[in-house]
Design a protein around this motif. Structure first.
Motif, PDB file in Angstrom:
ATOM      1  N   GLY A   1      43.927  29.139  62.295  1.00  0.00           N
ATOM      2  CA  GLY A   1      42.585  28.626  62.063  1.00  0.00           C
ATOM      3  C   GLY A   1      42.020  28.895  60.691  1.00  0.00           C
ATOM      4  O   GLY A   1      40.858  28.561  60.430  1.00  0.00           O
ATOM      5  N   ILE A   2      42.804  29.470  59.774  1.00  0.00           N
ATOM      6  CA  ILE A   2      42.276  29.755  58.436  1.00  0.00           C
ATOM      7  C   ILE A   2      41.943  28.438  57.737  1.00  0.00           C
ATOM      8  O   ILE A   2      42.660  27.440  57.866  1.00  0.00           O
ATOM      9  N   ASN A   3      40.830  28.422  57.020  1.00  0.00           N
ATOM     10  CA  ASN A   3      40.408  27.250  56.258  1.00  0.00           C
ATOM     11  C   ASN A   3      40.783  27.438  54.803  1.00  0.00           C
ATOM     12  O   ASN A   3      40.609  28.534  54.249  1.00  0.00           O
ATOM     13  N   VAL A   4      41.293  26.397  54.187  1.00  0.00           N
ATOM     14  CA  VAL A   4      41.709  26.451  52.779  1.00  0.00           C
ATOM     15  C   VAL A   4      40.858  25.460  51.997  1.00  0.00           C
ATOM     16  O   VAL A   4      40.865  24.262  52.284  1.00  0.00           O
ATOM     17  N   LEU A   5      40.113  25.982  51.020  1.00  0.00           N
ATOM     18  CA  LEU A   5      39.176  25.170  50.245  1.00  0.00           C
ATOM     19  C   LEU A   5      39.595  25.164  48.785  1.00  0.00           C
ATOM     20  O   LEU A   5      39.708  26.221  48.153  1.00  0.00           O
ATOM     21  N   ALA A   6      39.837  23.974  48.234  1.00  0.00           N
ATOM     22  CA  ALA A   6      40.268  23.848  46.849  1.00  0.00           C
ATOM     23  C   ALA A   6      39.155  24.263  45.892  1.00  0.00           C
ATOM     24  O   ALA A   6      37.964  24.281  46.251  1.00  0.00           O
ATOM     25  N   ALA A   7      39.524  24.573  44.665  1.00  0.00           N
ATOM     26  CA  ALA A   7      38.548  24.977  43.647  1.00  0.00           C
ATOM     27  C   ALA A   7      37.499  23.883  43.441  1.00  0.00           C
ATOM     28  O   ALA A   7      37.803  22.690  43.482  1.00  0.00           O
ATOM     29  N   ASN A   8      36.257  24.310  43.284  1.00  0.00           N
ATOM     30  CA  ASN A   8      35.133  23.409  42.982  1.00  0.00           C
ATOM     31  C   ASN A   8      34.908  22.343  44.055  1.00  0.00           C
ATOM     32  O   ASN A   8      34.515  21.223  43.754  1.00  0.00           O
ATOM     33  N   THR A   9      35.168  22.718  45.304  1.00  0.00           N
ATOM     34  CA  THR A   9      34.898  21.801  46.406  1.00  0.00           C
ATOM     35  C   THR A   9      34.024  22.502  47.452  1.00  0.00           C
ATOM     36  O   THR A   9      33.873  23.727  47.458  1.00  0.00           O
ATOM     37  N   ASN A  10      33.460  21.687  48.352  1.00  0.00           N
ATOM     38  CA  ASN A  10      32.532  22.160  49.366  1.00  0.00           C
ATOM     39  C   ASN A  10      33.083  21.940  50.762  1.00  0.00           C
ATOM     40  O   ASN A  10      33.918  21.051  50.986  1.00  0.00           O
ATOM     41  N   TRP A  11      32.556  22.683  51.707  1.00  0.00           N
ATOM     42  CA  TRP A  11      32.925  22.603  53.127  1.00  0.00           C
ATOM     43  C   TRP A  11      31.670  22.873  53.931  1.00  0.00           C
ATOM     44  O   TRP A  11      30.848  23.707  53.533  1.00  0.00           O
ATOM     45  N   GLN A  12      31.498  22.184  55.067  1.00  0.00           N
ATOM     46  CA  GLN A  12      30.352  22.505  55.904  1.00  0.00           C
ATOM     47  C   GLN A  12      30.599  22.167  57.367  1.00  0.00           C
ATOM     48  O   GLN A  12      31.395  21.277  57.686  1.00  0.00           O
ATOM     49  N   ARG A  13      29.920  22.887  58.232  1.00  0.00           N
ATOM     50  CA  ARG A  13      29.903  22.654  59.674  1.00  0.00           C
ATOM     51  C   ARG A  13      28.502  23.010  60.167  1.00  0.00           C
ATOM     52  O   ARG A  13      27.817  23.847  59.575  1.00  0.00           O
ATOM     53  N   SER A  14      28.125  22.397  61.315  1.00  0.00           N
ATOM     54  CA  SER A  14      26.793  22.635  61.854  1.00  0.00           C
ATOM     55  C   SER A  14      26.828  22.816  63.362  1.00  0.00           C
ATOM     56  O   SER A  14      27.676  22.259  64.054  1.00  0.00           O
ATOM     57  N   TRP A  15      25.882  23.597  63.854  1.00  0.00           N
ATOM     58  CA  TRP A  15      25.584  23.654  65.282  1.00  0.00           C
ATOM     59  C   TRP A  15      24.078  23.503  65.452  1.00  0.00           C
ATOM     60  O   TRP A  15      23.316  23.689  64.499  1.00  0.00           O
ATOM     61  N   SER A  16      23.663  23.163  66.658  1.00  0.00           N
ATOM     62  CA  SER A  16      22.233  23.010  66.897  1.00  0.00           C
ATOM     63  C   SER A  16      21.893  23.435  68.316  1.00  0.00           C
ATOM     64  O   SER A  16      22.758  23.426  69.211  1.00  0.00           O
TER      65      SER A  16
END
Length: 287
Positions: free
Chosen positions: A268-283
């Motif tokens: 489940g590890i997330n890999v995020l490239a340089a100078n990029t964004n990631w998001q998730r939401s709950w409500s």
């Protein structure tokens, strides 16, 4: 404390840990968040970052170097920079520093954005990688909701309703690590709440189709709809005999008992490239 308020809800969030500590439906007077009673569990809704759950021997390896992190990481104990954008929205920001780099060798910007819209509170996790290398991380939620939340009701009067009919396995925990699965026992997508559900730690679920869980009571018409999308793991937990239940969408999970402790191989590890964004939401929608 940052207070958000509209015609239906009032939410209180602490800069330490960007932690939601109160969510009151002002039309009913119901407080939906757990009180934080230290006799059971002194937290309310910690953010889990940069890991979710525990590490094998509290240790991971990255680039041939060993690092130690406590269960659920460090963000819940850090003070975020708080910015109130309006009466109904606030953003909390945490960035890397010398202390974090010593245990987690990545540059990061983590934001929690809370917003009220009618009877719904949303929480969005935003991760930005300001570094030159990939950012490896996990993030998760851990909000604790009061049960019972109405007087003259008991814990066993409450239940969780899943919005999709599916068979699910509960992944058992051994000393906080993921072990073998067993079928989750529930009928008609409904899980009646009993303290004994959590005597062997959290209920850990993987890759379910359900994206909304309703916490409701058999004796009244009040409750919450808890919605989450694109979280591959989910935890349900309460401290022993405590009057609350945690609903926990995760992008990340504890190490397995057989894990090789390499961060890049972590489930489940997330890999995020340089100078990029990631998001998730709950409500959470109150009714």
């Amino acid at each position: 404390m940052i207070i958000l308020e509209n015609e239906i809800l009032r939410a209180t969030i602490a800069p330490k840990g960007a932690e939601l500590q109160s969510l009151i439906n002002t039309t009913t007077g119901i407080e939906h968040m757990w009180s934080g009673d230290a006799a059971y569990w002194a937290k309310f809704s910690p953010v889990l970052f940069p890991i979710v759950g525990g590490l094998k021997n509290d240790t991971y390896y990255f680039n041939d170097t060993a690092y130690q992190l406590p269960r659920h990481g460090f963000a819940r104990d850090k003070t975020f920079a708080a910015e109130q954008l309006s009466l109904a929205e606030a953003v909390f920001t945490l960035t890397h520093d010398e202390q974090t780099l010593a245990v987690y060798p990545f540059e990061f910007v983590l934001k929690l954005r809370y917003r009220l819209n009618g009877s719904t509170l949303s929480c969005t996790y935003e991760v930005y990688n300001p570094g030159k290398e990939e950012l490896l991380f996990s993030v998760g939620a851990h909000p604790a909701f009061a049960v019972p939340f109405v007087k003259d009701t008991n814990y066993s009067d409450y239940y969780l309703q899943f919005n999709v009919a599916e068979k699910l396995d509960r992944w058992k925990l051994e000393n906080g690590l993921i072990a073998a699965p067993e079928p989750l026992q529930f009928d008609n997508n409904t899980l009646p709440l009993q303290p004994s559900l959590f005597y062997e730690d959290a209920i850990v679920l993987k890759h379910m189709q359900t994206n909304t869980i309703t916490l409701a009571c058999t004796k009244n018409d009040h409750g919450i709809h808890f919605k989450f999308d694109d979280f591959p793991f989910f935890g349900i937990w309460a401290a022993k005999d405590a009057p609350f239940v945690c609903l926990e969408p995760w992008c990340g999970i504890a190490d397995s008992v057989t894990h090789d402790q390499q961060l890049k191989n972590k489930e489940g590890i997330n890999v995020l490239a340089a100078n990029t964004n990631w998001q998730r939401s709950w409500s959470v929608a109150c009714f």
